[in-house]
Design a protein around this motif. Structure first.
Motif, PDB file in Angstrom:
ATOM      1  N   TRP A  17       1.415 -11.854  -6.313  1.00 18.65           N
ATOM      2  CA  TRP A  17       2.094 -10.699  -6.048  1.00 18.65           C
ATOM      3  C   TRP A  17       3.551 -10.542  -6.476  1.00 18.65           C
ATOM      4  N   PRO A  19       6.591  -9.746  -9.630  1.00 15.90           N
ATOM      5  CA  PRO A  19       6.888  -8.369 -10.358  1.00 15.90           C
ATOM      6  C   PRO A  19       6.105  -8.211 -11.591  1.00 15.90           C
ATOM      7  N   ILE A  23       1.425  -6.195  -8.357  1.00 17.41           N
ATOM      8  CA  ILE A  23       2.632  -5.007  -8.008  1.00 17.41           C
ATOM      9  C   ILE A  23       2.459  -3.964  -9.158  1.00 17.41           C
ATOM     10  N   TRP A 101       7.129   1.510   0.927  1.00 11.69           N
ATOM     11  CA  TRP A 101       6.377   1.286  -0.255  1.00 11.69           C
ATOM     12  C   TRP A 101       4.849   1.197   0.101  1.00 11.69           C
ATOM     13  N   THR A 105       1.900   2.941  -1.800  1.00 10.35           N
ATOM     14  CA  THR A 105       0.482   2.260  -2.258  1.00 10.35           C
ATOM     15  C   THR A 105      -0.605   2.977  -1.576  1.00 10.35           C
ATOM     16  N   VAL A 270       9.290  -4.126  -1.813  1.00  9.66           N
ATOM     17  CA  VAL A 270       8.395  -3.663  -2.798  1.00  9.66           C
ATOM     18  C   VAL A 270       7.078  -4.660  -2.481  1.00  9.66           C
ATOM     19  N   ARG A 271       7.402  -5.977  -2.634  1.00  9.99           N
ATOM     20  CA  ARG A 271       6.500  -7.100  -2.545  1.00  9.99           C
ATOM     21  C   ARG A 271       5.539  -6.846  -1.198  1.00  9.99           C
ATOM     22  N   VAL A 274       3.827  -3.666  -0.902  1.00  9.60           N
ATOM     23  CA  VAL A 274       2.539  -3.147  -1.613  1.00  9.60           C
ATOM     24  C   VAL A 274       1.262  -4.288  -1.138  1.00  9.60           C
ATOM     25  N   ALA A 275       1.790  -5.484  -1.084  1.00  7.30           N
ATOM     26  CA  ALA A 275       0.762  -6.369  -0.494  1.00  7.30           C
ATOM     27  C   ALA A 275       0.243  -6.132   0.692  1.00  7.30           C
TER      28      ALA A 275
END
Length: 473
Positions: A17, A19, A23, A101, A105, A270-271, A274-275
């Motif tokens: 996950w 960059p 992602i 984020w 997504t 972000v991580r 998105v996850a």
């Protein structure tokens, strides 16, 4: 030993996950498909919602369940603990900006969800028992010629049959047990036994039983949670403007340490956004295409649009309510250790007595149980495509046993395992979506030109489908 395992899983998860892998691939695929399909999710959302909930079922077409039951089965599998505990986990680690984020997504993921559902119906086959079998494990092999497509299909089926035990089992049962203990004082092993009995009884009936059960209680469970959340947001209305501003600013600046929150960079926002976004709505993972493939429909576009509404309902409605209540109530900075009960605490800040905790706990039970039975079907269909129909019953039995074990499994390990498994099954599917995007865009444009309002009669659609895809069905 547990600490070493969690450390190893955390390292793997940070790579998967990170960059440079999932992602950019997830967001990039969603953005590319959005452009390739001409912003389909924005142009057709109203028509898609009408067709999903008001136009009625397409009886007489090939398939095992109605398109509405396929939608509720997919919703059952996606509207789970990710909508309550997953969102709280993302915010507690990535800060309020993680919710932004998650939204991104979801919006981009609607194009991915449409594409994979379209392909799930377009390339489905009939198994040895006469049931529809479809999803990435089928369309990657049939839609991409040569050994590469077969390899992608094999990897997806392998990872999906394993991932079902994480996203659809361990995390669900664990969160239910935590909620039941915190709210009602029920011992986790008792919760495990109850889930074991109900799960086993449901799975014995196969997809028809799953479709009937989810179509009956999934809409009700979502309405109860959404109404409760809207009441909380109404009572916290004076805090909402500041909460929304915090979400948007922290998405691009990171979040400073305060209270039990240790601080987060933009990359963490972000991580985890998105996850947890993909954990919640599963767009790009390919899982919903397995349910879509079982639907009775006269054309893949119709079911693709119906399936696309699932991501909107999951992320833009249910997840938004969870995230906004957590940030507006001010409980988001209590630390990651409180993620399992953070949503309950947010509801409790606004509602009198124990109403907040009760609504969240009851919703969590229904959300998690529905996800368990939905993912049992996904995992089973994936394994059947690998080794044959004989594996169906053993898989259901093993899945039911793990439901009990999930109630007494440490949550950090379960979430880390789920993140890795989700990522590994998404990779081959996302690659396949990019390769087959041209076919989907071309056939989608042709169908919407023929039937822009999704109101053409069954016979006309069948004639068009026969001319456009002579070998379909």
């Amino acid at each position: 030993m547990t600490e070493s395992l969690n450390s190893a899983l955390g390292t793997i998860s940070s790579v998967v996950w990170g960059p440079f892998v999932l992602i950019p691939l997830l967001l990039g695929t969603g953005l590319y498909l959005t452009i390739r399909l001409g912003g389909l999710q924005f142009r057709t959302l109203g028509r898609a919602m009408r067709h999903a909930f008001f136009d009625g079922d397409e009886e007489g077409n090939a398939g095992d369940i109605s398109n509405y039951q396929a939608l509720t089965t997919a919703l059952a599998a996606t509207v789970g603990t990710g909508n309550i505990v997953g969102v709280a986990t993302a915010i507690s680690v990535g800060g309020p900006g993680a919710l932004f984020w998650i939204w991104v997504t979801g919006l981009l993921g609607m194009a991915s969800k449409y594409t994979e559902a379209y392909l799930g119906v377009r390339y489905r086959v009939v198994d040895d028992k006469g049931n529809q079998l479809g999803g990435p494990q089928i369309y990657l092999k049939r839609g991409i010629p040569g050994g590469f497509g077969a390899a992608l299909a094999f990897l997806f089926a392998l990872f999906a049959s394993i991932a079902a035990f994480g996203i659809g089992n361990l995390t669900q049962g664990n969160s239910v047990a935590a909620g039941m203990k915190d709210t009602f004082g029920v011992d986790p092993w008792i919760t495990g036994v109850i889930m074991f009995v109900f799960t086993g009884a449901t799975l014995l009936g196969g997809i028809q039983a799953i479709g009937k059960i989810t179509s009956a209680f999934v809409p009700l469970m979502i309405v109860i949670y959404v109404v409760g959340g809207l009441v909380v947001l109404f009572l916290l209305a004076d805090r909402l403007p500041a909460a929304i501003a915090l979400i948007f600013t922290d998405a691009f600046t990171g979040t400073a340490a305060q209270g039990g929150f240790v601080g987060a960079t933009i990359m963490l926002a972000v991580r985890f956004g998105v996850a947890r976004g993909i954990f919640s709505n599963e767009s790009g993972m390919g899982s919903a295409a397995i349910a879509a493939a079982a639907a009775k429909t006269s054309h893949p576009v119709r079911q693709g649009l119906v399936s696309m509404t699932q991501t909107f309902i999951d992320t833009l409605i249910v997840v938004s309510i969870t995230g906004l209540t957590i940030v507006a109530s001010g409980v988001w900075d209590q630390g990651a250790d409180t993620a399992a009960t953070m949503t309950s605490a947010a509801f409790t800040t606004a509602l009198p007595g124990q109403w907040g905790g009760t609504i969240v706990s009851v919703s969590l039970i229904f959300f998690a149980f529905s996800t368990i039975i939905g993912w049992a079907y996904y995992g089973e269909r994936s394994l059947v495509s690998l080794v044959g129909q004989w594996s169906s019953l053993p898989y259901r039995l093993l899945f039911t046993v793990v439901v009990f074990l999930s109630a007494i499994t440490e949550i950090e390990t379960a979430w880390l395992f789920s993140d890795i498994a989700n990522g590994l099954m998404a990779l081959p599917n996302l690659i396949g979506l990019l390769i087959m995007s041209g076919l989907v865009a071309r056939e989608t444009r042709a169908y919407l030109k023929f039937d822009p309002k999704l109101k053409k009669p069954k016979l006309s659609v069948e004639e068009f489908t026969a001319a456009q895809m002579p070998n379909w069905k």
